[in-house]
Design a protein around this motif. Structure first.
Motif, PDB file in Angstrom:
ATOM      1  N   LYS A 294      34.484  36.464  29.774  1.00  0.00           N
ATOM      2  CA  LYS A 294      35.446  37.482  30.047  1.00  0.00           C
ATOM      3  C   LYS A 294      35.337  37.846  31.646  1.00  0.00           C
ATOM      4  O   LYS A 294      34.409  37.734  32.130  1.00  0.00           O
ATOM      5  CB  LYS A 294      35.043  38.774  29.259  1.00  0.00           C
ATOM      6  CG  LYS A 294      35.571  38.873  27.901  1.00  0.00           C
ATOM      7  CD  LYS A 294      35.460  40.175  27.097  1.00  0.00           C
ATOM      8  CE  LYS A 294      35.757  40.367  25.776  1.00  0.00           C
ATOM      9  NZ  LYS A 294      35.549  41.496  25.231  1.00  0.00           N
ATOM     10  N   LEU A 295      36.602  37.878  32.310  1.00  0.00           N
ATOM     11  CA  LEU A 295      36.481  38.219  33.595  1.00  0.00           C
ATOM     12  C   LEU A 295      38.108  38.718  33.821  1.00  0.00           C
ATOM     13  O   LEU A 295      39.002  38.320  33.291  1.00  0.00           O
ATOM     14  CB  LEU A 295      36.300  36.938  34.636  1.00  0.00           C
ATOM     15  CG  LEU A 295      36.977  35.695  34.133  1.00  0.00           C
ATOM     16  CD1 LEU A 295      38.313  35.557  35.028  1.00  0.00           C
ATOM     17  CD2 LEU A 295      36.379  34.397  34.717  1.00  0.00           C
ATOM     18  N   ASP A 296      38.311  39.254  35.276  1.00  0.00           N
ATOM     19  CA  ASP A 296      39.336  39.634  35.921  1.00  0.00           C
ATOM     20  C   ASP A 296      39.787  38.619  36.936  1.00  0.00           C
ATOM     21  O   ASP A 296      38.760  38.278  37.617  1.00  0.00           O
ATOM     22  CB  ASP A 296      39.496  41.251  36.302  1.00  0.00           C
ATOM     23  CG  ASP A 296      39.221  42.280  35.180  1.00  0.00           C
ATOM     24  OD1 ASP A 296      39.755  41.943  33.894  1.00  0.00           O
ATOM     25  OD2 ASP A 296      38.796  43.146  35.317  1.00  0.00           O
ATOM     26  N   TYR A 297      40.727  38.138  37.102  1.00  0.00           N
ATOM     27  CA  TYR A 297      41.130  37.491  38.322  1.00  0.00           C
ATOM     28  C   TYR A 297      42.486  38.207  38.883  1.00  0.00           C
ATOM     29  O   TYR A 297      43.325  38.381  38.318  1.00  0.00           O
ATOM     30  CB  TYR A 297      41.401  36.044  37.988  1.00  0.00           C
ATOM     31  CG  TYR A 297      42.812  35.624  37.345  1.00  0.00           C
ATOM     32  CD1 TYR A 297      43.849  35.436  37.964  1.00  0.00           C
ATOM     33  CD2 TYR A 297      43.012  35.586  36.054  1.00  0.00           C
ATOM     34  CE1 TYR A 297      45.133  35.074  37.652  1.00  0.00           C
ATOM     35  CE2 TYR A 297      44.111  35.259  35.418  1.00  0.00           C
ATOM     36  CZ  TYR A 297      45.158  35.210  36.070  1.00  0.00           C
ATOM     37  OH  TYR A 297      46.384  34.690  35.446  1.00  0.00           O
ATOM     38  N   LYS A 298      42.650  37.669  40.271  1.00  0.00           N
ATOM     39  CA  LYS A 298      43.743  38.006  40.969  1.00  0.00           C
ATOM     40  C   LYS A 298      44.286  36.955  41.794  1.00  0.00           C
ATOM     41  O   LYS A 298      43.451  36.718  42.786  1.00  0.00           O
ATOM     42  CB  LYS A 298      43.707  39.164  41.706  1.00  0.00           C
ATOM     43  CG  LYS A 298      44.886  39.916  42.598  1.00  0.00           C
ATOM     44  CD  LYS A 298      44.599  41.158  42.965  1.00  0.00           C
ATOM     45  CE  LYS A 298      43.599  41.404  43.787  1.00  0.00           C
ATOM     46  NZ  LYS A 298      43.609  42.775  44.427  1.00  0.00           N
ATOM     47  N   ILE A 299      45.488  36.514  41.809  1.00  0.00           N
ATOM     48  CA  ILE A 299      45.887  35.457  42.829  1.00  0.00           C
ATOM     49  C   ILE A 299      47.000  35.702  43.521  1.00  0.00           C
ATOM     50  O   ILE A 299      47.784  36.752  43.118  1.00  0.00           O
ATOM     51  CB  ILE A 299      46.427  34.151  41.766  1.00  0.00           C
ATOM     52  CG1 ILE A 299      46.553  32.945  42.705  1.00  0.00           C
ATOM     53  CG2 ILE A 299      47.807  34.508  41.076  1.00  0.00           C
ATOM     54  CD1 ILE A 299      45.251  32.221  42.834  1.00  0.00           C
ATOM     55  N   LEU A 300      47.133  35.131  44.855  1.00  0.00           N
ATOM     56  CA  LEU A 300      48.318  35.460  45.737  1.00  0.00           C
ATOM     57  C   LEU A 300      49.641  34.678  45.549  1.00  0.00           C
ATOM     58  O   LEU A 300      49.605  33.818  44.466  1.00  0.00           O
ATOM     59  CB  LEU A 300      47.967  35.533  47.019  1.00  0.00           C
ATOM     60  CG  LEU A 300      46.627  36.438  47.610  1.00  0.00           C
ATOM     61  CD1 LEU A 300      46.554  36.163  49.203  1.00  0.00           C
ATOM     62  CD2 LEU A 300      46.812  37.965  47.282  1.00  0.00           C
ATOM     63  N   LYS A 301      50.721  35.278  46.210  1.00  0.00           N
ATOM     64  CA  LYS A 301      51.973  34.583  45.664  1.00  0.00           C
ATOM     65  C   LYS A 301      51.687  33.049  46.082  1.00  0.00           C
ATOM     66  O   LYS A 301      51.480  32.338  47.117  1.00  0.00           O
ATOM     67  CB  LYS A 301      53.219  35.132  46.858  1.00  0.00           C
ATOM     68  CG  LYS A 301      54.506  34.754  46.291  1.00  0.00           C
ATOM     69  CD  LYS A 301      55.417  35.167  47.302  1.00  0.00           C
ATOM     70  CE  LYS A 301      56.789  34.681  46.911  1.00  0.00           C
ATOM     71  NZ  LYS A 301      58.023  35.379  47.513  1.00  0.00           N
ATOM     72  N   GLY A 302      52.367  32.308  45.148  1.00  0.00           N
ATOM     73  CA  GLY A 302      52.267  30.726  45.124  1.00  0.00           C
ATOM     74  C   GLY A 302      50.758  30.177  44.964  1.00  0.00           C
ATOM     75  O   GLY A 302      50.675  29.123  45.142  1.00  0.00           O
TER      76      GLY A 302
END
Length: 235
Positions: A94-102
């Motif tokens: 289990k984890l959280d991720y965040k990606i930028l635009k594109g």
């Protein structure tokens, strides 16, 4: 009859007490079970350091991977893929991720260091911005093999929770609590799908039953936090 009438409240009270005790016992068992399940989770990243990780085929961690505000982030291309020091066969992650635009990235499992690239052995759970990303493979899918019929990702720049279960019996992906796909690694269906992809040219792809978990450097900024694993081997 008078005696019976006098006994009824006593019997009712006793019944209520027994029922209350049974409910309390059941609740206590439930709490114990939940506590036991929580205790089985191992924190891979505590928000402070990357002591449980290293770069693929290297000893340390490239400085382009940084820890800040309780997350670890690939800040620029060239940080290299990051792998867990330990290897896992059956597990929940289990984890959280965040990606930028594109942006584009990925998480691979059962990765061995016997080949040139992590994806030559390890299947990839895709991570990308589903709106402006350029890859037709969407976030949460098993890359080129098992897609989802829904998109449960949050808008770009927001955190998403990825949960995968990997066992010989079945593998399941969840995105923000929504089931995405289910498959059996190494099954006839798996082999048929692999034969239709670029992975067919890599005889070691998907063959390992134990290996590292790999966080991909795809050249885009990506962040991870709350990374936990439950080892299901021998359970």
């Amino acid at each position: 009859m008078k005696i019976m009438n006098r006994l009824l409240p006593t019997v009712a009270a006793a019944f209520t007490l027994v029922s209350f005790t049974q409910c309390a016992d059941a609740k206590e068992e439930e709490v114990k079970k939940e506590a036991s399940e929580e205790a089985q989770w191992e924190v891979l990243f505590d928000g402070k350091d990357l002591s449980n990780f290293r770069n693929f085929k290297k000893e340390g961690v490239n400085p382009k991977w940084i820890v800040k505000d309780g997350a670890f982030t690939l800040t620029a291309k060239g940080g290299g893929d990051l792998i867990t020091k330990k290897q896992y066969s059956s597990f929940e992650l289990k984890l959280d991720y965040k990606i930028l635009k594109g942006g584009n990235s990925g998480i691979m499992y059962h990765v061995a260091e016997t080949q040139k690239k992590p994806w030559h052995t390890g299947p990839e759970v895709q991570i990308q911005d589903n709106v402006d990303g350029h890859d037709p493979q969407k976030s949460g899918w098993l890359y080129a093999l098992y897609p989802a019929t829904i998109d449960a990702t949050n808008p770009v720049g927001e955190w998403n929770t990825l949960h995968i279960v990997i066992t010989p019996e079945k593998c399941v992906h969840y995105m923000n609590g929504k089931k995405y796909c289910e498959y059996v690694k190494g099954s006839e269906d798996w082999d048929q799908k692999v034969a239709l992809t670029k992975f067919k040219d890599f005889p070691t792809f998907g063959k390992e039953t134990k290996g590292h978990i790999n966080f991909q450097d795809h050249g885009d900024v990506v962040s991870f936090r709350n990374v936990m694993i439950k080892d299901l081997a021998n359970k």
